[in-house]
Design an enzyme around this catalytic site. Structure first.
Site, PDB file in Angstrom:
ATOM      1  N   ALA A  66       0.834  -1.214   0.000  1.00  0.00           N
ATOM      2  CA  ALA A  66       0.000   0.000   0.000  1.00  0.00           C
ATOM      3  C   ALA A  66       0.861   1.253   0.000  1.00  0.00           C
ATOM      4  O   ALA A  66       0.375   2.348   0.253  1.00  0.00           O
ATOM      5  CB  ALA A  66      -0.939  -0.003   1.199  1.00  0.00           C
ATOM      6  N   GLU A  82      17.339  -5.991   0.864  1.00  0.00           N
ATOM      7  CA  GLU A  82      16.299  -5.801  -0.155  1.00  0.00           C
ATOM      8  C   GLU A  82      16.907  -5.792  -1.568  1.00  0.00           C
ATOM      9  O   GLU A  82      16.373  -6.398  -2.490  1.00  0.00           O
ATOM     10  CB  GLU A  82      15.523  -4.503   0.121  1.00  0.00           C
ATOM     11  CG  GLU A  82      14.313  -4.349  -0.770  1.00  0.00           C
ATOM     12  CD  GLU A  82      13.172  -3.556  -0.130  1.00  0.00           C
ATOM     13  OE1 GLU A  82      13.223  -3.268   1.081  1.00  0.00           O
ATOM     14  OE2 GLU A  82      12.235  -3.214  -0.871  1.00  0.00           O
ATOM     15  N   ASP A 101      13.275   4.322   3.065  1.00  0.00           N
ATOM     16  CA  ASP A 101      12.315   3.598   3.894  1.00  0.00           C
ATOM     17  C   ASP A 101      12.970   3.046   5.159  1.00  0.00           C
ATOM     18  O   ASP A 101      12.413   3.130   6.250  1.00  0.00           O
ATOM     19  CB  ASP A 101      11.695   2.439   3.101  1.00  0.00           C
ATOM     20  CG  ASP A 101      10.959   2.915   1.861  1.00  0.00           C
ATOM     21  OD1 ASP A 101      10.815   4.142   1.688  1.00  0.00           O
ATOM     22  OD2 ASP A 101      10.531   2.055   1.076  1.00  0.00           O
TER      23      ASP A 101
HETATM   24  P1  ADP Z   1       5.657  -2.382   0.460  1.00  0.00           P
HETATM   25  O1  ADP Z   1       5.227  -1.163  -0.278  1.00  0.00           O
HETATM   26  O2  ADP Z   1       4.604  -2.849   1.424  1.00  0.00           O
HETATM   27  O3  ADP Z   1       7.003  -2.243   1.083  1.00  0.00           O
HETATM   28  P2  ADP Z   1       7.083  -4.362  -1.067  1.00  0.00           P
HETATM   29  O4  ADP Z   1       6.746  -5.115  -2.304  1.00  0.00           O
HETATM   30  O5  ADP Z   1       8.296  -3.519  -1.062  1.00  0.00           O
HETATM   31  O6  ADP Z   1       5.775  -3.529  -0.652  1.00  0.00           O
HETATM   32  O7  ADP Z   1       7.243  -5.405   0.130  1.00  0.00           O
HETATM   33  C1  ADP Z   1       6.221  -6.334   0.403  1.00  0.00           C
HETATM   34  C2  ADP Z   1       6.804  -7.718   0.567  1.00  0.00           C
HETATM   35  O8  ADP Z   1       7.555  -7.785   1.790  1.00  0.00           O
HETATM   36  C3  ADP Z   1       5.741  -8.774   0.717  1.00  0.00           C
HETATM   37  O9  ADP Z   1       5.268  -9.235  -0.539  1.00  0.00           O
HETATM   38  C4  ADP Z   1       6.501  -9.863   1.468  1.00  0.00           C
HETATM   39  O10 ADP Z   1       7.322 -10.600   0.591  1.00  0.00           O
HETATM   40  C5  ADP Z   1       7.391  -9.049   2.392  1.00  0.00           C
HETATM   41  N1  ADP Z   1       6.739  -8.837   3.698  1.00  0.00           N
HETATM   42  C6  ADP Z   1       6.276  -7.670   4.207  1.00  0.00           C
HETATM   43  N2  ADP Z   1       5.751  -7.851   5.441  1.00  0.00           N
HETATM   44  C7  ADP Z   1       5.863  -9.172   5.720  1.00  0.00           C
HETATM   45  C8  ADP Z   1       5.500 -10.021   6.819  1.00  0.00           C
HETATM   46  N3  ADP Z   1       4.901  -9.515   7.901  1.00  0.00           N
HETATM   47  N4  ADP Z   1       5.799 -11.321   6.738  1.00  0.00           N
HETATM   48  C9  ADP Z   1       6.414 -11.836   5.662  1.00  0.00           C
HETATM   49  N5  ADP Z   1       6.773 -11.113   4.592  1.00  0.00           N
HETATM   50  C10 ADP Z   1       6.513  -9.796   4.600  1.00  0.00           C
HETATM   51 MG    MG Z   2       8.774  -1.802  -0.028  1.00  0.00          MG
END
Ligand code: ADP
Ligand code: MG
Length: 402
Positions: A144, A181, A193
């Site tokens: 989001a 990342e 971030d």
């Molecule tokens: P965002 O904008 O939320 O950072 P991203 O694509 O950069 O979106 O990161 C989201 C990804 O991070 C998820 O698809 C998952 O792989 C990982 N992730 C985030 N929170 C969790 C969680 N609580 N448990 C496991 N994986 C998570």
């Molecule tokens: Mg992200």
């Protein structure tokens, strides 16, 4: 309508969910509990990869981690996000990243990648630290634009840094998160971030120089001014977002090259007349967004210090116009959200994040937040858009041991 303070994500509170998960999977009391927040960016969009300035703040939504040590030198991670635990010997992390990442589920590359990057940053061999069990649960909505990725990285990084007694400072841990990342997950992102998630403070934003990584805590004064920040999540995920991001980066690199500077950060407003002569129209407008946006971040910091948060509304609105007209990364939903918020009396509003969808933010009087939210909902309905998800965030503390 009523505006939530926290969006319902999993239906359970993450702090208690992580406790249940650890107990279920590991079966004894953990060595400790840690958590780290997501973030929103108040102003400074697409400036990070141009070596420029950003002004994000940490939000109340957090990712919670519980950790226990184990004697067999293995790391096991489990999340409410995916029921199946992932377990790897610590001394095999070097085989997994960066080359063998497809051998583990993508989500697990975030916490496992942090362990890998942390050992490397600390100059420690895997056999010198104990194995760990890590349980993870989060209130940060995924995808989001609130950086659930930085939240999971930062929460894991502070937990392992403490459990392994490595003594890395917060900026070093933010770098570890970015390394995880970029190299373990394989997502090319900046460090904004992670810095916001590591350094966040209550009622303050993080003024970050993306070239030097100098970070300054800037009081935003929302609480005293009775202001709140609303997130207006459009729910739109645009198919062009990845390609659009790549195109904009390429335009910025081209602009800097033609102008003979290492990065667009090195141009100022005074250079724009010359840039207009030397660049094609599209590249010039991309460059103008970055140059003016960097200046708006500097102006926002100065305005917050000298005049307080009510005076930054015009800068937020100008930032949106620049992204809509010069950088061309807005979509109708974001424009409608911003216009409806302003019509209902928001102090300022702008789209936030990479563009082509995602969320806008609106700075509003606490007394007016329901009216602003209702105005956005009504405008979305009138335009035939799916209902937006509106919630408020307050600038909050960064990663911590709980
Ligand atoms: P965002 O904008 O939320 O950072 P991203 O694509 O950069 O979106 O990161 C989201 C990804 O991070 C998820 O698809 C998952 O792989 C990982 N992730 C985030 N929170 C969790 C969680 N609580 N448990 C496991 N994986 C998570
Ligand atoms: Mg992200």
């Amino acid at each position: 309508m009523t505006v939530e303070g926290t969006p319902p994500v999993t239906g359970t509170d993450a702090a208690s969910a992580v406790r249940d998960l650890f107990l279920l999977e590991v079966g004894h009391e953990p060595a400790g509990r840690w958590s780290a927040p997501g973030r929103v960016n108040l102003i400074g969009e697409h400036t990070d990869y141009n070596d420029g300035f950003v002004l994000p703040f940490a939000i109340p939504h957090r990712t919670h981690v519980q950790l226990g040590t184990r004697a067999d030198g293995r790391i096991r991670v489990v999340s409410t996000f995916d029921e199946a635990p992932v377990e790897v010997p610590l001394d095999e992390l070097d085989e997994l990243f960066p080359g063998g990442r497809e051998n583990v589920p993508t989500w697990s590359a975030y916490p496992l990648g942090v362990a890998w990057a942390l050992l490397r940053a600390a100059g420690r061999a895997a056999r010198t630290v104990p194995g760990v069990d890590i349980a993870i649960a989060s209130n940060v909505p995924v995808g989001a634009g609130l950086s659930s990725s930085a939240a999971i990285e930062s929460a894991t990084a502070v937990a392992l840094n403490d459990a392994w007694g490595l003594g890395l400072d917060r900026v070093a841990l933010a770098r570890v998160g970015r390394t995880a990342e970029n190299e373990a997950v394989g997502a090319p992102t900046g460090i904004m971030d992670q810095m916001a998630s590591m350094l966040g403070r209550s009622d303050a934003a993080i003024f970050l120089d993306c070239r030097t990584l100098d970070a300054t805590v800037v009081d935003v004064g929302f609480a005293a001014a009775d202001l709140e920040l609303l997130v207006l999540d459009t729910g739109v995920t645009h198919a062009h977002s990845t390609g659009g991001y790549r195109d904009r980066r390429a335009s910025c690199e081209r602009g800097a090259e033609v102008m003979g500077v290492p990065a667009l950060r090195d141009l100022s407003i005074a250079d724009l007349a010359a840039a207009e002569q030397r660049l094609d129209d599209v590249t010039f407008r991309r460059v103008r967004h970055i140059v003016t946006e960097n200046q708006r971040v500097l102006d926002t910091v100065q305005t917050l210090r000298e005049s307080g948060p009510r005076a930054i509304g015009g800068l937020l609105v100008a930032s949106h116009a620049s992204m809509r007209d010069d950088f061309e990364i807005s979509v109708p939903e974001l424009d409608v959200a911003v216009e409806a918020a302003l019509e209902a009396g928001a102090v300022g509003a702008r789209m936030t994040g990479g563009g082509f969808g995602g969320a806008a933010i609106a700075l509003v009087d606490r007394a007016r937040r329901e009216r602003v939210a209702a105005s956005v909902e009504t405008a979305f309905a009138a335009a035939g858009f799916a209902a937006p998800h509106v919630f408020s965030v307050t600038p909050s503390a960064g990663a911590a041991r709980d």
